[in-house]
Design a protein around this motif. Structure first.
Motif, PDB file in Angstrom:
ATOM      1  N   GLU A   1       0.852  -1.187   0.000  1.00 30.64           N
ATOM      2  CA  GLU A   1       0.000   0.000   0.000  1.00 30.64           C
ATOM      3  C   GLU A   1       0.889   1.238   0.000  1.00 30.64           C
ATOM      4  O   GLU A   1       1.764   1.392   0.853  1.00 30.64           O
ATOM      5  CB  GLU A   1      -0.918   0.007   1.224  1.00 30.64           C
ATOM      6  N   PRO A   2       0.680   2.146  -0.941  1.00 28.12           N
ATOM      7  CA  PRO A   2       1.549   3.331  -1.010  1.00 28.12           C
ATOM      8  C   PRO A   2       1.205   4.355   0.060  1.00 28.12           C
ATOM      9  O   PRO A   2       0.148   4.296   0.706  1.00 28.12           O
ATOM     10  CB  PRO A   2       1.257   3.875  -2.409  1.00 28.12           C
ATOM     11  N   THR A   3       2.105   5.285   0.254  1.00 25.19           N
ATOM     12  CA  THR A   3       1.869   6.422   1.155  1.00 25.19           C
ATOM     13  C   THR A   3       1.705   7.682   0.314  1.00 25.19           C
ATOM     14  O   THR A   3       2.196   7.759  -0.820  1.00 25.19           O
ATOM     15  CB  THR A   3       3.035   6.606   2.131  1.00 25.19           C
ATOM     16  N   VAL A   4       1.045   8.661   0.878  1.00 22.38           N
ATOM     17  CA  VAL A   4       0.855   9.938   0.199  1.00 22.38           C
ATOM     18  C   VAL A   4       1.334  11.037   1.142  1.00 22.38           C
ATOM     19  O   VAL A   4       0.856  11.163   2.273  1.00 22.38           O
ATOM     20  CB  VAL A   4      -0.619  10.168  -0.189  1.00 22.38           C
ATOM     21  N   ASP A   5       2.300  11.815   0.669  1.00 32.42           N
ATOM     22  CA  ASP A   5       2.842  12.920   1.465  1.00 32.42           C
ATOM     23  C   ASP A   5       2.662  14.207   0.658  1.00 32.42           C
ATOM     24  O   ASP A   5       3.386  14.447  -0.311  1.00 32.42           O
ATOM     25  CB  ASP A   5       4.319  12.684   1.771  1.00 32.42           C
TER      26      ASP A   5
ATOM     27  N   GLU B   1       3.538  17.111   1.204  1.00 34.50           N
ATOM     28  CA  GLU B   1       4.704  17.984   1.195  1.00 34.50           C
ATOM     29  C   GLU B   1       5.696  17.593   0.112  1.00 34.50           C
ATOM     30  O   GLU B   1       6.497  18.425  -0.321  1.00 34.50           O
ATOM     31  CB  GLU B   1       5.385  17.957   2.564  1.00 34.50           C
ATOM     32  N   ILE B   2       5.646  16.323  -0.283  1.00 38.44           N
ATOM     33  CA  ILE B   2       6.562  15.853  -1.313  1.00 38.44           C
ATOM     34  C   ILE B   2       5.873  15.813  -2.665  1.00 38.44           C
ATOM     35  O   ILE B   2       6.344  16.389  -3.647  1.00 38.44           O
ATOM     36  CB  ILE B   2       7.115  14.455  -0.948  1.00 38.44           C
ATOM     37  N   SER B   3       4.741  15.114  -2.717  1.00 38.46           N
ATOM     38  CA  SER B   3       4.014  14.967  -3.973  1.00 38.46           C
ATOM     39  C   SER B   3       2.620  14.438  -3.663  1.00 38.46           C
ATOM     40  O   SER B   3       2.409  13.757  -2.648  1.00 38.46           O
ATOM     41  CB  SER B   3       4.751  14.023  -4.915  1.00 38.46           C
ATOM     42  N   ASN B   4       1.679  14.752  -4.572  1.00 42.81           N
ATOM     43  CA  ASN B   4       0.332  14.220  -4.435  1.00 42.81           C
ATOM     44  C   ASN B   4       0.210  12.808  -4.993  1.00 42.81           C
ATOM     45  O   ASN B   4      -0.826  12.161  -4.799  1.00 42.81           O
ATOM     46  CB  ASN B   4      -0.668  15.149  -5.142  1.00 42.81           C
ATOM     47  N   ASP B   5       1.254  12.350  -5.667  1.00 40.02           N
ATOM     48  CA  ASP B   5       1.248  11.000  -6.218  1.00 40.02           C
ATOM     49  C   ASP B   5       1.554   9.991  -5.122  1.00 40.02           C
ATOM     50  O   ASP B   5       2.246  10.303  -4.130  1.00 40.02           O
ATOM     51  CB  ASP B   5       2.283  10.866  -7.337  1.00 40.02           C
ATOM     52  N   PRO B   6       1.053   8.758  -5.275  1.00 37.20           N
ATOM     53  CA  PRO B   6       1.376   7.724  -4.273  1.00 37.20           C
ATOM     54  C   PRO B   6       2.869   7.398  -4.282  1.00 37.20           C
ATOM     55  O   PRO B   6       3.515   7.390  -5.332  1.00 37.20           O
ATOM     56  CB  PRO B   6       0.520   6.532  -4.717  1.00 37.20           C
ATOM     57  N   ILE B   7       3.410   7.132  -3.118  1.00 37.44           N
ATOM     58  CA  ILE B   7       4.846   6.864  -2.962  1.00 37.44           C
ATOM     59  C   ILE B   7       5.021   5.408  -2.533  1.00 37.44           C
ATOM     60  O   ILE B   7       4.433   4.969  -1.539  1.00 37.44           O
ATOM     61  CB  ILE B   7       5.468   7.807  -1.916  1.00 37.44           C
ATOM     62  N   TYR B   8       5.844   4.683  -3.286  1.00 34.05           N
ATOM     63  CA  TYR B   8       6.132   3.291  -2.965  1.00 34.05           C
ATOM     64  C   TYR B   8       7.571   3.174  -2.445  1.00 34.05           C
ATOM     65  O   TYR B   8       8.420   4.058  -2.652  1.00 34.05           O
ATOM     66  CB  TYR B   8       5.948   2.407  -4.191  1.00 34.05           C
ATOM     67  N   SER B   9       7.858   2.067  -1.800  1.00 31.60           N
ATOM     68  CA  SER B   9       9.161   1.913  -1.127  1.00 31.60           C
ATOM     69  C   SER B   9      10.299   1.611  -2.086  1.00 31.60           C
ATOM     70  O   SER B   9      11.429   2.032  -1.846  1.00 31.60           O
ATOM     71  CB  SER B   9       9.062   0.807  -0.074  1.00 31.60           C
ATOM     72  N   PHE B  10      10.035   0.872  -3.175  1.00 29.22           N
ATOM     73  CA  PHE B  10      11.088   0.463  -4.099  1.00 29.22           C
ATOM     74  C   PHE B  10      12.285  -0.107  -3.330  1.00 29.22           C
ATOM     75  O   PHE B  10      13.393   0.441  -3.390  1.00 29.22           O
ATOM     76  CB  PHE B  10      11.544   1.651  -4.966  1.00 29.22           C
TER      77      PHE B  10
ATOM     78  N   ARG C   1      14.651   8.343   3.921  1.00 29.49           N
ATOM     79  CA  ARG C   1      13.544   7.716   3.191  1.00 29.49           C
ATOM     80  C   ARG C   1      13.439   6.232   3.530  1.00 29.49           C
ATOM     81  O   ARG C   1      12.341   5.699   3.763  1.00 29.49           O
ATOM     82  CB  ARG C   1      13.759   7.903   1.682  1.00 29.49           C
ATOM     83  N   MET C   2      14.591   5.563   3.599  1.00 31.22           N
ATOM     84  CA  MET C   2      14.592   4.147   3.943  1.00 31.22           C
ATOM     85  C   MET C   2      14.043   3.942   5.356  1.00 31.22           C
ATOM     86  O   MET C   2      13.265   3.003   5.603  1.00 31.22           O
ATOM     87  CB  MET C   2      16.019   3.593   3.827  1.00 31.22           C
ATOM     88  N   ARG C   3      14.427   4.815   6.294  1.00 28.16           N
ATOM     89  CA  ARG C   3      13.946   4.680   7.657  1.00 28.16           C
ATOM     90  C   ARG C   3      12.417   4.839   7.712  1.00 28.16           C
ATOM     91  O   ARG C   3      11.732   4.114   8.447  1.00 28.16           O
ATOM     92  CB  ARG C   3      14.590   5.729   8.563  1.00 28.16           C
ATOM     93  N   GLY C   4      11.887   5.760   6.932  1.00 28.32           N
ATOM     94  CA  GLY C   4      10.457   5.972   6.933  1.00 28.32           C
ATOM     95  C   GLY C   4       9.672   4.736   6.515  1.00 28.32           C
ATOM     96  O   GLY C   4       8.665   4.374   7.158  1.00 28.32           O
TER      97      GLY C   4
END
Length: 761
Positions: free
Chosen positions: A489-493, A495-504, A556-559
């Motif tokens: 499940e992606p995260t949405v921040d 402050e960074i972007s409105n697009d979903p963020i995946y861990s990769f 980012r990895m820690r998050g």
């Protein structure tokens, strides 16, 4: 034409004389040692004149670095210019009365003092070979070694120096001692030569394995040579032919050679305890040899360069390499210490400690010998089994779990047992195997590269980062495919972007190691004295740019690890082992973040300090008629020009960031002082960590010394910044500062990677 005419012509040809002067009765007088007088040119078509002055004037008109080449002077002419019958070029040249081979009497008994002298000289030649000189200029210059190897012996009965019929029964004790030692020496060289050839090294640059078609006693059993050494030592101990001091001196040399032969034979076996004890015992045997070197008497006649004519007749004769006894013993002691340290790598703790061990071992001063480095490679990669006990998959999975995937389903070994094609676990296992097969070579290449000499490490890393950049792109595609099966499940921040963020996770892991290698390339440039003084400001700025990028990536990895951990804690069926994996991952990310923060803080401080020194015109720029700043920047950034992320800073933008035209000098100095204090606190915190928390298990002492050296460099930088600040504040209206700057040479500062200038008012 008639017969009489033909006879007349033949008679005229027979009467031709090339030289009307008196004939020389000596047929080889032309080969006298004195050079012939210059020819006297007497011809109406040739006018000789002195062109020295004209040639000098013409040469002075050439610019520095300009070359003039005659298009008609080809390779054929250059080779034809080499002189035959010149001792510097012709290996077959003989002086008047000189023979082709040495006339040496091998049946003559030697004094015990002479045996000690020959053995000590052979030990010096052996260490010269370890230092990188060929056998033809070291061990093979010994007439006794040549006698043993030519012709190739098949058993010990064919190794006597005296080839007469009664040699085996009447061999003097001194010659038996020398023969046993020489046999042990040759066999030791055989094991070392084979080990070096089996690993990755650079011929002629690191080591010369060429044996010139000589067999190093491969046909003689190893145990028989050891038995001869032991029997000779026993015979020597009971002999009354020499004084006690000489017996002790010869006995300790025989025992040393037997120990050296045993340890190099057993070093290939990956058993840490036994091998380490053998190297320690060998090191303990050296003081007895060093204390008795004064008893030896040199025998120069037993070494000769004429043997090279049998080995390599196509190259010019080369002199015997002379290494002092002090340098030879120092190199041997260092070899024993390094080899005993290498064995510690066989104790596996976790992947990051393994990487740290290899890196710190290669930073030892002086650099470990080639044999020690090839032993390290052997322990790491032999038969594609890491450290003799682990598969490459185990090490990769450990590294992934400790970095980006703690207790993750992608690393579950149970996935391999699922054979149903539509099962997500089967698909996860298949794609992870694709990733491992792609990443294993790149990961092992880092370790293999670090095992080389320092110059080769940097040069090879400049090529491997391109492979890691491609690996990151491949891993990104696999990450996208794996999302379908892991149901991430992606995260949405916002402050960074409105697009979903995946861990990769896989591409993040590859990006992390790519950044580490880019930092190493820049840092090794400081160590290897690659950059000029006026370039240090830009390279330290780029180092802090890379370190900050790595720090942000670690955040980012820690998050994502924290998100995974929060989901993990909501599951009541969690196992204790998974809790340990999460704790280890958090610990590593925290440690890496602290180390990155200290690095970019220190680099930022030095960059600002050099900026101020450039403003004050205290660091002169050398004259460079064939380049400018942009061209040099292009050369420095060439390894990074093909890398997608992080983006390469353009030269004009870098110039603005370095010079900081909108900032005052005192503000830049104050910022440098704050940065270096932050770096100092970071190194102080790191220095208090134990081996487990610092991920340096097995090499904590070396790691702690490295951190303390960085801390010393920080303190010295703080002092320099304070000095410059006082000079700037005390400057007059013109802003000129009366001071000079001394930049330490490579290896002369507190730490090779931190070049701190010394400002002298």
């Amino acid at each position: 034409m008639g017969g009489e005419a033909l006879n007349s012509i033949s008679q005229d040809v027979a009467n031709l004389v090339l030289d009307d002067g008196p004939r020389n009765p000596a047929p080889f007088a032309a080969y006298d040692s004195e050079p012939p007088p210059p020819p006297k040119l007497k011809s109406r078509g040739v006018i000789a004149m002195d062109i020295t002055e004209q040639f000098t004037n013409a040469a002075q008109q050439l610019d520095m670095g300009q070359l003039i080449k005659d298009s008609y002077f080809t390779l054929f002419e250059s080779v034809g210019a080499l002189e035959i019958m010149d001792r510097k070029m012709d290996s077959g040249y003989l002086e008047s009365g000189e023979t082709m081979e040495d006339e040496y009497d091998f049946s003559e008994a030697l004094l015990p003092e002479e045996i000690i002298g020959i053995i000590d000289q052979l030990l010096c030649h052996e260490m010269a070979w370890h230092m990188g000189h060929p056998l033809s200029q070291t061990i093979f210059t010994s007439l006794y070694i040549d006698r043993l190897l030519s012709p190739c012996p098949l058993n010990l009965d064919q190794t006597y120096f005296d080839r007469s019929e009664s040699c085996s029964s009447n061999e003097p004790l001194t010659l038996q001692i020398l023969r046993a030692y020489c046999l042990g020496l040759i066999r030791t060289c055989s094991y070392i030569n084979n080990r070096v050839k089996a690993e990755h090294y650079y011929e002629e640059e690191d080591f010369v394995t060429h044996t010139f078609n000589r067999s190093l006693l491969e046909n003689i059993d190893h145990e028989s040579i050891l038995k001869l050494l032991d029997e000779t030592a026993e015979l020597l101990s009971s002999s009354q032919e020499m004084g006690p001091n000489l017996r002790i001196a010869l006995g300790c040399r025989l025992r040393f050679r037997a120990q050296f032969l045993k340890v190099v034979e057993m070093a290939d076996a990956r058993m840490p305890t036994n091998i380490k004890d053998l190297w320690t015992d060998l090191l303990a045997a050296l003081p007895d040899i060093k204390s008795s070197t004064h008893l030896g008497k040199a025998v120069p006649a037993s070494f000769s360069t004429k043997i090279q004519r049998k080995l390599a007749s196509t190259v010019p004769p080369r002199p015997i390499v002379q290494v002092s006894q002090g340098a030879a013993f120092e190199h041997l002691e260092r070899l024993c210490r390094d080899a005993s340290v290498v064995v510690e790598v066989l104790k596996y703790y976790e992947s990051h400690s393994l990487m740290t061990f290899v890196i710190l071992f290669q930073t030892r001063k002086p650099q470990p010998s080639v044999y020690a480095r090839t032993l390290l490679q052997h322990y790491l990669f032999c038969d594609m089994v890491i450290l003799g006990t682990m598969s490459i998959r185990q090490v990769l999975d450990d590294d992934l779990a400790a970095t980006v995937l703690p207790a993750h389903k992608l690393l579950d070994r149970g996935n391999d047992d699922i054979e149903v094609p539509h099962d997500p676990r089967h698909n996860m296992a298949a794609r992870m195997e694709i990733f491992r097969s792609r990443a294993a070579g790149s990961y092992l290449d880092i370790l293999r590269t670090i095992c080389q000499n320092r110059c080769r490490i940097r040069r090879t890393l400049c090529h491997t980062i391109a492979d890691w950049d491609n690996l990151q792109l491949d891993a990104e595609e696999l990450d996208q495919e794996l999302r379908e099966f892991t149901e991430e499940e992606p995260t949405v921040d916002p402050e960074i972007s409105n697009d979903p963020i995946y861990s990769f996770p896989l591409s993040s892991w590859a990006y992390f190691y790519k950044l580490r290698q880019m930092e190493w390339i820049v840092q090794l440039g400081f160590e290897l004295d690659t950059y000029q003084p006026d370039e240090l400001v830009g390279m330290y700025w780029y180092l802090q740019y890379l370190a900050k990028t790595r720090s942000r990536h670690l955040e980012r990895m820690r998050g994502f690890i924290m998100r995974s951990y929060a989901s993990f804690r909501r599951n009541p069926e969690t196992a204790g082992q998974k809790q340990v994996e999460y704790a280890n991952a958090f610990s590593f990310v925290n440690f890496s973040t602290m180390e990155a923060a200290a690095t970019y803080g220190f680099a930022d401080a030095l960059s600002c300090l050099y900026t101020v020194l450039n403003r004050l015109s205290l660091i002169p720029s050398p004259s460079r008629p064939y380049s400018d700043d942009s061209m040099r920047y292009e050369v420095r950034m060439k390894p990074f020009s093909t890398i997608g992320l992080p983006e390469l800073i353009q030269f004009d933008d870098l110039t603005q960031l370095i010079t900081q035209p909108n900032e005052s000098t005192i503000d830049i100095i104050n910022f440098a002082a704050e940065s270096v204090m932050g770096a100092k606190k970071g190194f102080e915190i790191l220095s208090k960590l134990n081996a487990k928390d610092a991920y340096c298990q097995g090499s904590h002492d070396s790691w702690l010394k490295n951190i303390k050296d960085c801390l010393k460099a920080c303190i010295f930088t703080s002092i320099t910044i304070s000095t410059v600040k006082k000079l700037v504040e005390a400057a007059g209206k013109d802003g000129k500062v009366k001071a000079k700057v001394e930049i330490p040479a490579a290896g002369k500062g507190y730490h090779d990677w931190w070049i701190v200038p010394k400002v002298i008012p």
